[in-house]
Design an enzyme around this catalytic site. Structure first.
Site, PDB file in Angstrom:
ATOM      1  N   GLY A   1      -8.493   9.387   8.994  1.00 22.60           N
ATOM      2  CA  GLY A   1      -8.967   9.586  10.397  1.00 22.60           C
ATOM      3  C   GLY A   1     -10.207  10.592  10.792  1.00 22.60           C
ATOM      4  O   GLY A   1     -10.396  10.683  11.960  1.00 22.60           O
TER       5      GLY A   1
ATOM      6  N   LYS B   1       0.896  -1.200  -0.190  1.00 23.69           N
ATOM      7  CA  LYS B   1       0.089   0.114   0.012  1.00 23.69           C
ATOM      8  C   LYS B   1       0.970   1.301  -0.103  1.00 23.69           C
ATOM      9  O   LYS B   1       1.714   1.323   1.037  1.00 23.69           O
ATOM     10  CB  LYS B   1      -1.149  -0.069   1.138  1.00 23.69           C
ATOM     11  CG  LYS B   1      -1.754   1.238   1.209  1.00 23.69           C
ATOM     12  CD  LYS B   1      -2.676   1.320   2.562  1.00 23.69           C
ATOM     13  CE  LYS B   1      -3.383   2.666   2.501  1.00 23.69           C
ATOM     14  NZ  LYS B   1      -3.979   3.102   3.943  1.00 23.69           N
TER      15      LYS B   1
ATOM     16  N   ASN C   1      -9.652   1.702   9.276  1.00 24.14           N
ATOM     17  CA  ASN C   1      -8.771   1.459  10.611  1.00 24.14           C
ATOM     18  C   ASN C   1      -9.416   2.246  11.984  1.00 24.14           C
ATOM     19  O   ASN C   1     -10.038   1.694  12.686  1.00 24.14           O
ATOM     20  CB  ASN C   1      -7.497   1.895  10.538  1.00 24.14           C
ATOM     21  CG  ASN C   1      -6.576   1.590  11.523  1.00 24.14           C
ATOM     22  OD1 ASN C   1      -5.278   1.090  11.443  1.00 24.14           O
ATOM     23  ND2 ASN C   1      -7.045   1.207  12.759  1.00 24.14           N
TER      24      ASN C   1
END
Length: 262
Positions: free
Chosen positions: A157, A96, A206
């Site tokens: 995020g 990635k 995540n």
């Protein structure tokens, strides 16, 4: 089953491994998610001392496909060195690719990402480049040899979901041959479902799981969100309309119906 690079897998949910309370919670969350691909940042995780041995042991024993990632890299040189180290460590040509251009927004550097992708593809890597929702950058990554492209839904995020839906729709339409995975910005199972409803092949997330009050149950929620979104896409979603349409039309209603209601 669907094909991701050279692998046949079932789940369309890819899970990151950072910021979990413990390796045990991480393991339980990944199991609950049904994910068969987990990402790991070589630069960040290698620098961690706390629980590091248990973390690396779990990665080796998980049975999942490991997708190493160049998170934390800010230049082509850094990304190339990290990718080559990851290939040796994990015995995989998957990488990635992240080359960050701005530390505040964590927006990728498109020029460095394309350059690094071209070099890594030429070296035999299967490159999963993290990029924005810019179509031109995505096309240049494809031309560099990337069969998989990972546009963001929103900044990493942020949990904002799909911030530019029209751009994502355009990318999906213009790159039908490319595996597209929404990476970053996913904050809720509904966001993940929406990405799959648009025809994206998978999502990678995540923070939304790792920092949830109950990471394991949140992982399970995302599992169902992704499955529902893909099933809706394959079933054929109805098109939005500016006019109301009765679900029980009046055509064919017996004439005495109206008389009885007068």
């Amino acid at each position: 089953m669907w094909t991701l690079a050279d692998k046949q897998i079932e789940s369309r949910l890819l899970i990151g491994t950072a910021r979990y309370p413990s390796p045990e919670v991480l393991q339980d969350a990944i199991t609950a998610s049904g994910s068969q691909v987990i990402t790991v940042s070589l630069r960040r995780e290698s620098a961690r001392e706390n629980n590091s041995k248990r973390f690396w042991a779990y990665l080796r024993e998980s049975g999942a496909h490991i997708l190493p990632n160049t998170a934390g890299c800010h230049s082509v040189k850094e990304a190339l060195v990290t990718a080559r180290m990851a290939r040796e460590l994990f015995d995989t040509n998957w990488i990635k690719l992240e080359v960050i251009g701005n530390d505040d927004t964590l927006q990728p550097d498109p020029f460095a990402t394309v350059e690094a992708a071209r070099i890594l593809c030429a070296e035999g890597f299967e490159v999963f480049p993290y990029t924005t929702d810019d179509l031109i950058v995505a096309e240049k990554l494809r031309d560099a040899g990337c069969r998989i492209i990972m546009p963001w839904g929103a900044p990493i995020g942020s949990g904002q979901g799909l911030r530019n839906i029209e751009a994502l729709k355009t990318m999906r339409k213009r790159l039908p041959e490319v595996t597209l995975i929404v990476d970053a910005g996913i904050g809720a199972p509904s966001h993940a479902a929406h990405a799959l409803e648009l025809g994206f092949d998978a999502v990678l997330l995540n923070t939304a799981v790792a920092l949830a009050r109950d990471p394991v149950e949140m992982a399970r929620a995302f599992k169902h969100g992704v499955a529902g979104g893909r099933l809706a896409y394959e079933s054929g979603l109805m098109e939005a309309s500016s006019r109301a349409q009765a679900s029980s039309p009046t055509v064919g209603v017996p004439f005495w119906h109206n008389e009885q209601t007068q």
